[in-house]
Motif scaffolding. Structure first.
Motif, PDB file in Angstrom:
ATOM      1  N   GLY A  92     104.391 -13.088 -27.847  1.00 17.74           N
ATOM      2  CA  GLY A  92     105.303 -13.714 -27.542  1.00 17.74           C
ATOM      3  C   GLY A  92     107.291 -14.188 -27.973  1.00 17.74           C
ATOM      4  N   VAL A  93     106.539 -15.231 -28.699  1.00 22.85           N
ATOM      5  CA  VAL A  93     108.141 -16.040 -28.924  1.00 22.85           C
ATOM      6  C   VAL A  93     108.267 -15.737 -30.205  1.00 22.85           C
ATOM      7  N   GLY A  94     108.656 -14.428 -30.912  1.00 25.33           N
ATOM      8  CA  GLY A  94     108.912 -13.644 -32.208  1.00 25.33           C
ATOM      9  C   GLY A  94     109.488 -12.829 -30.954  1.00 25.33           C
ATOM     10  N   ARG A  95     109.099 -11.821 -30.063  1.00 20.21           N
ATOM     11  CA  ARG A  95     109.608 -11.028 -29.319  1.00 20.21           C
ATOM     12  C   ARG A  95     111.004 -12.056 -28.381  1.00 20.21           C
ATOM     13  N   ALA A  96     110.825 -12.568 -28.024  1.00 21.27           N
ATOM     14  CA  ALA A  96     112.033 -13.502 -27.472  1.00 21.27           C
ATOM     15  C   ALA A  96     113.207 -13.791 -28.243  1.00 21.27           C
ATOM     16  N   ALA A 134     105.830  -8.994 -38.718  1.00 18.25           N
ATOM     17  CA  ALA A 134     107.789  -8.838 -38.983  1.00 18.25           C
ATOM     18  C   ALA A 134     107.630  -7.941 -38.556  1.00 18.25           C
ATOM     19  N   VAL A 135     107.285  -6.332 -39.682  1.00 16.43           N
ATOM     20  CA  VAL A 135     107.432  -5.256 -39.335  1.00 16.43           C
ATOM     21  C   VAL A 135     106.484  -4.585 -38.415  1.00 16.43           C
ATOM     22  N   CYS A 136     105.775  -5.751 -37.570  1.00 15.12           N
ATOM     23  CA  CYS A 136     104.937  -4.850 -36.350  1.00 15.12           C
ATOM     24  C   CYS A 136     106.136  -5.278 -35.369  1.00 15.12           C
ATOM     25  N   LEU A 137     106.182  -5.900 -35.428  1.00 13.32           N
ATOM     26  CA  LEU A 137     107.740  -6.672 -34.308  1.00 13.32           C
ATOM     27  C   LEU A 137     108.608  -5.759 -34.711  1.00 13.32           C
ATOM     28  N   ALA A 138     108.753  -5.744 -36.004  1.00  9.58           N
ATOM     29  CA  ALA A 138     111.264  -4.597 -35.981  1.00  9.58           C
ATOM     30  C   ALA A 138     110.175  -2.843 -35.139  1.00  9.58           C
ATOM     31  N   LEU A 139     109.109  -2.935 -35.260  1.00  8.06           N
ATOM     32  CA  LEU A 139     108.984  -1.366 -34.990  1.00  8.06           C
ATOM     33  C   LEU A 139     108.535  -1.357 -33.706  1.00  8.06           C
ATOM     34  N   ALA A 140     107.947  -2.334 -32.679  1.00  3.94           N
ATOM     35  CA  ALA A 140     108.501  -2.746 -31.252  1.00  3.94           C
ATOM     36  C   ALA A 140     108.995  -2.674 -31.015  1.00  3.94           C
ATOM     37  N   ALA A 141     110.412  -3.588 -31.230  1.00  2.49           N
ATOM     38  CA  ALA A 141     111.705  -3.836 -30.509  1.00  2.49           C
ATOM     39  C   ALA A 141     112.603  -2.702 -30.901  1.00  2.49           C
TER      40      ALA A 141
END
Length: 306
Positions: A92-96, A134-141
């Motif tokens: 959860g660090v990147g998302r935070a 990073a691609v997965c984070l962008a889509l999830a956000a």
């Protein structure tokens, strides 16, 4: 895992560089961690609002994000760099960090956030497709991909590379037409910037300011009767990156572009660079023919309305 977010003061830039040196998975990015942090944080702050966030586990810096507002449109916020230490990922660090940046950019007036380069100070056009997390984070956000960009690579690792072909015969032909080619000096910057703004618009004048007369960077120009006919620059954001380059419309097909390109690539080779990245490429056939460059890095660009 517990961690906390805090705004990073500029004196913690060395810590951000150290983190990026092992958190950026692609070696060509990790090798330029110092240039990336300097460009996106220290240098960019002179031109636009910049924020820097750190994620800490205890006293250890485990994640960093650098963001900014667009100098051209303050309603647009950018995430310029996001890196999380490998052994602290998927927690959860990147998302935070991303959420924290969105909140702070909104507080500065941003209505949209782009995961995309913010010229003239940028490290990448967007997210390299090889940075899958990073691609997965962008889509999830909730970000949506709206563009694709690519770089071309010019091989500078051996003397016979097409990227290092001599420019002497072409320069002689240009001289016969009254066109001279030389290295740009700081005194040339006002005329170069005016030419870039009037001919191409955009932010190339800012990128030229980061190339002319600066260590680890350079620029060459073509002129006739004191009038600029074209320019090519390298190292504005990163030492291994080439660009921008532009030729006056009336000089199209003259060979100026190929000469200026290879003069810059020769500078990069002399600086110890084995592979030059031609960033955010438009005319693929030109770079392929003039320097034997090949498409290599591909980037997805994302945006989200706040």
């Amino acid at each position: 895992m517990e961690f906390r977010l805090a705004e990073l003061p500029v004196d913690r830039a060395p810590d951000a560089v150290a983190l990026c040196g092992h958190a950026l998975d692609l070696p060509e990015d990790a090798a330029e961690a110092g240039s990336l942090v300097d460009t996106l944080w220290t240098r960019a702050a002179a031109d636009r609002p910049v924020l820097a966030l750190g994620a800490y586990a205890g006293e250890e810096l485990i994640g960093v994000l650098i963001g900014s507002l667009s100098a051209a449109d303050a309603r647009l916020g950018h995430v310029d760099l996001l890196a999380v230490a490998p052994d602290h990922r998927r927690r959860g660090v990147g998302r935070a960090l991303l959420t924290g940046a969105e909140q702070r950019l909104a507080g500065l007036g941003a209505a949209e956030v782009l995961l995309a380069g913010n010229p003239p100070y940028y490290g990448w056009p967007g997210i390299d497709v090889r940075y899958t997390p990073a691609v997965c984070l962008a889509l999830a956000a909730g970000y949506r991909q709206d563009r694709t960009a690519w770089n071309m690579t010019a091989d500078l690792s051996y003397d016979g590379s097409p990227a290092l072909r001599t420019t002497a015969p072409a320069e002689a032909r240009l001289a016969d037409r009254g066109i001279s080619v030389r290295r740009a000096e700081p005194a040339d910057l006002p005329a170069l910037a005016a030419f870039a703004r009037s001919t191409f618009g955009g932010t190339w004048d800012g990128e030229l300011a980061g190339s002319v007369g600066r260590d680890g960077a350079g620029c060459h120009l073509a002129e006739r009767d004191g009038q600029i006919m074209g320019f090519a620059a390298w190292g504005s954001s990163r030492p291994s990156w080439f660009g921008p380059m532009g030729t006056a419309p009336e000089a199209a097909g003259s060979g100026i572009g190929g000469v200026l390109l290879r003069r810059c690539l020769a500078d990069q080779r002399a600086a110890g660079i084995d592979a030059a990245q031609i960033g955010w490429v438009g005319p693929v056939p030109f770079y392929s023919g003039s320097a034997g460059a090949r498409i290599e890095r591909v980037f997805f660009l994302y945006r989200r309305t706040l």
